[in-house]
Design an enzyme around this catalytic site. Sequence first.
Site, PDB file in Angstrom:
ATOM      1  CE  LYS A  54     -18.101  23.779  31.775  1.00 48.08           C
ATOM      2  NZ  LYS A  54     -17.721  25.180  31.970  1.00 48.08           N
ATOM      3  CD  GLN A  98     -15.257  27.281  33.879  1.00 45.31           C
ATOM      4  OE1 GLN A  98     -15.444  26.343  33.107  1.00 45.31           O
ATOM      5  NE2 GLN A  98     -16.235  27.883  34.518  1.00 45.31           N
ATOM      6  CG  ASP A 121     -18.808  28.941  26.985  1.00 47.21           C
ATOM      7  OD1 ASP A 121     -19.719  28.154  27.310  1.00 47.21           O
ATOM      8  OD2 ASP A 121     -17.839  29.219  27.724  1.00 47.21           O
TER       9      ASP A 121
END
Length: 290
Positions: A54, A98, A121
């Site tokens: 990422k 994460q 997200d």
Amino acid sequence: MSAAVIDGKAFAERLRERVAEAVPAFASRAGRKPGLAVVLVGDDPASRVYVRSKGKATLAAGMASFEHCLAEATGQAELVDLVQSLNRDDRVDGILVQLPLPRHIDDKAVIGVIDPAKDVDGFHVENAGRLAVGEEALVPCTPLGCIMLLKDRLGDLSGLEAVVVGRSNIVGKPMAQLLIRENCTVTTAHSRTRDLPAVVRRGDIVVAAAGRAEMIKGDWLKPGATVIDVGINRIAGKLVGDVDFESAAATAGAITPVPGGVGPMTIAVLLRNTLTAAHARAGLPAPEGL
Ligand code: NAD
């Protein structure tokens, strides 16, 4: 095999290019690059790989990347403090924590403190709620990537029967919401569904997100169905999806492979969401065509 193979890798590359092309215009208007902060707690090897890729993709798109790698033993309060400092940091447009987090940390509590405007997200309840009531929202990357592949393949999805297998907050539920937004008739199947093959057979579109290796067989599918396989399962060192590719490809009209289908879309959409969040935060209109 008769199905067309949907090339998610190529689509994702094009999306990443389009995002990168839009970055300089944002930077000249806002006086800074869009920025994405990724927070990793602990040393889960798969999570480390995701975070590294990422970060690389963020830099390759011309954006600023802020990586925070914290020790496994980090307490929840310390993590919450970091997220709050990222909320205040004007260089940061997107915050991604994460998952999974170590067991001693409540992931809902941590996601709940992310500023919804920076929640790239799309996991914050405010964004989930906005999606559910049909308002502008930051939408989870994987299901949004699936919708992009479906629209690219099928055009208008109105009136199609869609079956989503899986009801997680990360994939299944937002996937179903997005398909409703596209005017599909949506069935969400899950681990308690009776006669799953019969339910799957209704689908003009089937999205498989159960995390069960090669569970969905070709004879479960309506002939010509478009099959999006979100599953990532490792068997004997090999990656396979939730769909038995070989038998499914004989019945389906089109299918995503694993790897090379949905997987590459997730990071591309993350960059897209970061760019979108950056525009919204800077009071600029959303970038066109993304
Ligand atoms: P999850 O474990 O949170 O949810 C799985 C869902 O599948 C549950 O709702 C459960 O009810 C349902 N399910 C389980 N067994 C079933 C069965 N036998 N029949 C019908 N339904 C069943 O998983 P998730 O986070 O939603 O992820 C699903 C899959 O997608 C996993 O393989 C995961 O690795 C993969 N994934 C891929 C990406 C990507 O970038 N491509 C992103 C996220 C998740």
